[in-house]
Design a protein around this motif. Structure first.
Motif, PDB file in Angstrom:
ATOM      1  N   THR A  17       1.103  -1.424   0.485  1.00  0.00           N
ATOM      2  CA  THR A  17       0.338  -0.224  -0.033  1.00  0.00           C
ATOM      3  C   THR A  17       0.692   1.483   0.429  1.00  0.00           C
ATOM      4  OG1 THR A  17      -1.620   1.241   1.259  1.00  0.00           O
ATOM      5  CG2 THR A  17      -0.233  -0.066   2.734  1.00  0.00           C
ATOM      6  N   ASP A  45      -6.432   2.879   4.137  1.00  0.00           N
ATOM      7  CA  ASP A  45      -6.266   3.411   2.516  1.00  0.00           C
ATOM      8  C   ASP A  45      -7.302   2.808   1.560  1.00  0.00           C
ATOM      9  OD1 ASP A  45      -5.585   3.527   0.186  1.00  0.00           O
ATOM     10  OD2 ASP A  45      -3.965   2.095  -0.213  1.00  0.00           O
ATOM     11  N   GLU A  46      -8.477   1.452   2.335  1.00  0.00           N
ATOM     12  CA  GLU A  46      -9.871   0.800   1.944  1.00  0.00           C
ATOM     13  C   GLU A  46     -10.531   1.860   2.032  1.00  0.00           C
ATOM     14  OE1 GLU A  46      -9.617  -3.033   2.509  1.00  0.00           O
ATOM     15  OE2 GLU A  46      -7.877  -3.661   1.526  1.00  0.00           O
ATOM     16  N   MET A  47     -10.271   2.105   2.836  1.00  0.00           N
ATOM     17  CA  MET A  47     -11.948   2.830   3.779  1.00  0.00           C
ATOM     18  C   MET A  47     -11.479   5.013   3.420  1.00  0.00           C
ATOM     19  SD  MET A  47     -11.816   1.708   7.970  1.00  0.00           S
ATOM     20  CE  MET A  47     -13.384   2.998   8.151  1.00  0.00           C
ATOM     21  N   GLY A  48     -10.281   4.934   2.490  1.00  0.00           N
ATOM     22  CA  GLY A  48      -9.761   6.678   2.238  1.00  0.00           C
ATOM     23  C   GLY A  48     -10.301   7.689   2.882  1.00  0.00           C
ATOM     24  N   ILE A  49     -10.016   6.910   4.274  1.00  0.00           N
ATOM     25  CA  ILE A  49      -8.923   7.539   5.733  1.00  0.00           C
ATOM     26  C   ILE A  49      -7.708   8.660   5.923  1.00  0.00           C
ATOM     27  CG2 ILE A  49     -11.821   7.166   6.574  1.00  0.00           C
ATOM     28  CD1 ILE A  49     -10.190   5.522   8.437  1.00  0.00           C
ATOM     29  N   SER A  50      -7.528   8.014   4.570  1.00  0.00           N
ATOM     30  CA  SER A  50      -5.628   8.359   5.273  1.00  0.00           C
ATOM     31  C   SER A  50      -5.326   9.738   5.497  1.00  0.00           C
ATOM     32  CB  SER A  50      -4.909   7.774   4.385  1.00  0.00           C
ATOM     33  OG  SER A  50      -5.125   8.840   2.684  1.00  0.00           O
ATOM     34  N   GLU A  51      -6.326  10.522   5.145  1.00  0.00           N
ATOM     35  CA  GLU A  51      -6.008  12.357   5.287  1.00  0.00           C
ATOM     36  C   GLU A  51      -6.377  12.623   6.851  1.00  0.00           C
ATOM     37  OE1 GLU A  51      -5.151  15.159   3.100  1.00  0.00           O
ATOM     38  OE2 GLU A  51      -4.084  13.765   2.252  1.00  0.00           O
ATOM     39  N   ARG A 201     -10.826  -3.361  10.354  1.00  0.00           N
ATOM     40  CA  ARG A 201     -12.046  -2.441   9.441  1.00  0.00           C
ATOM     41  C   ARG A 201     -12.508  -2.486  10.646  1.00  0.00           C
ATOM     42  NH1 ARG A 201     -12.752  -1.034   4.131  1.00  0.00           N
ATOM     43  NH2 ARG A 201     -14.714   0.173   4.394  1.00  0.00           N
TER      44      ARG A 201
END
Lengths: 257, 76
Positions: A17, A45-51, A201
């Protein structure tokens, strides 16, 4: 079909990733920490919450987690990661805050912080890697060291009469009302790693729904501390660690199983 | 019947030769090389590339994520 015909970007089904940096992991070969790091980052990464994710690194082998995880990280004093995470989560309630701790950090030095953060039901995730030993400092006995297990400070094996029984911190905190989700997983085979990823998750999804604290324990090996090869240590872990630390969900949606 | 064929690419400098990927490979594709990388570790390689199904079992247990997996459908 030739191998070179298969290896094309459009056929790729798995790669590292982007949320893990290119910095080589400082862990010993075969250590479960690397897998646990990667699974956590893959979930984010899969949840798109890295920010919106902030991690708190502990003291121990995983102290350099902030070098490896390509998200916002901070580092806490020994055992105090849940307290630091509490502060961050209360200041920024919309952020996803997690701590990543080992057993010496969470179950020995930081017992008070862990238990009180769990009791208050802070909206954070605690990822707890339990390898039954203090890995970084040279294999000393930890609270989770098994009965009869040799370490550098218990060279004749842990004696229950003088040193107490191994601490089941996960079962202990599962009884606290503020805790929503408690699970114990492992990452040494593909089946266990996939289950662990699902548990991580679910823990991060609980933050989104503001359900309270989620706690995921990962039973791991410490092949250097246990003085074994990685494969031997995985077999030893299945034989000795799993009977005392049984895998599975312990508390789901606030209800003990 | 559609059949799948896979392949792995090993980052030989990242691989630490821990061998955790070997027992999880159901087709026994992976072996450790005799050569060593710059750090002195034996790295994984595909011993039987034709048997790989691209199941990603090896990649998900690799602590250093030294493996990337490719998979294609081929009609038998």
């Amino acid at each position: 079909m030739e191998v070179l015909d298969i290896i094309k970007p459009e056929n790729q089904v798995f790669c590292k990733t982007k949320l893990m940096t290119d910095c080589p992991l400082s862990y010993c070969p075969g250590c479960g920490h690397g897998t646990a790091h990667n699974l956590t980052m893959e979930v984010i990464d899969e949840m798109g919450i890295s920010e919106d994710t902030i991690g708190v690194a502990p003291v121990g082998c995983s102290v350099l987690a902030y070098d490896f995880m390509n998200i916002d990280m901070t580092q806490a004093a020994h055992g105090r990661a849940p307290a630091v995470a509490t502060a961050i989560a209360r200041t920024w309630p919309e952020k996803y805050v997690f701590t990543y701790q080992g057993d010496g950090d969470l179950a020995a030095i930081g017992t008070a912080e862990t238990i009180h953060a769990c009791n208050r039901g802070e909206n954070i995730v605690i990822i707890f890697v339990n390898n039954g030993i203090y890995g970084m400092t040279g294999g000393q006995m930890a609270p989770t060291t098994l009965e009869g297990m040799k370490s550098s400070t218990s060279p004749y094996g842990r004696d229950i009469e003088t040193m107490g029984a191994p601490l089941k911190i996960t079962e202990l905190i599962a009884n606290l009302p503020g805790v929503n989700f408690v699970s114990r997983q492992s990452v040494h085979t593909h089946k266990h790693a996939r289950k662990a990823k699902k548990a991580i998750r679910k823990a991060f999804e609980n933050i989104k729904m503001k359900k309270g604290l989620s706690f995921v324990e990962i039973v791991s090996n410490c092949n250097s501390g246990w003085k074994m090869t990685p494969l031997e240590s995985n077999i030893w872990m299945e034989k000795n660690m799993f009977p005392y630390f049984p895998l599975g969900d312990i508390k789901v949606d606030g209800k003990l199983k | 019947m559609a059949k799948v064929q896979g392949a792995i690419v090993v980052d030989t400098e990242t691989c630490k030769g821990c061998e955790v990927c070997m027992p999880v490979c159901l087709e026994n594709v992976i072996k450790m090389s005799k050569e060593v990388n710059r750090k002195g570790y034996h790295y994984a390689y595909m011993d039987k590339p034709e048997a790989c199904t691209g199941c990603t079992n090896c990649a998900i247990v690799c602590p250093d994520r030294a493996l990337s997996v490719y998979r294609v459908k081929v009609s038998a």
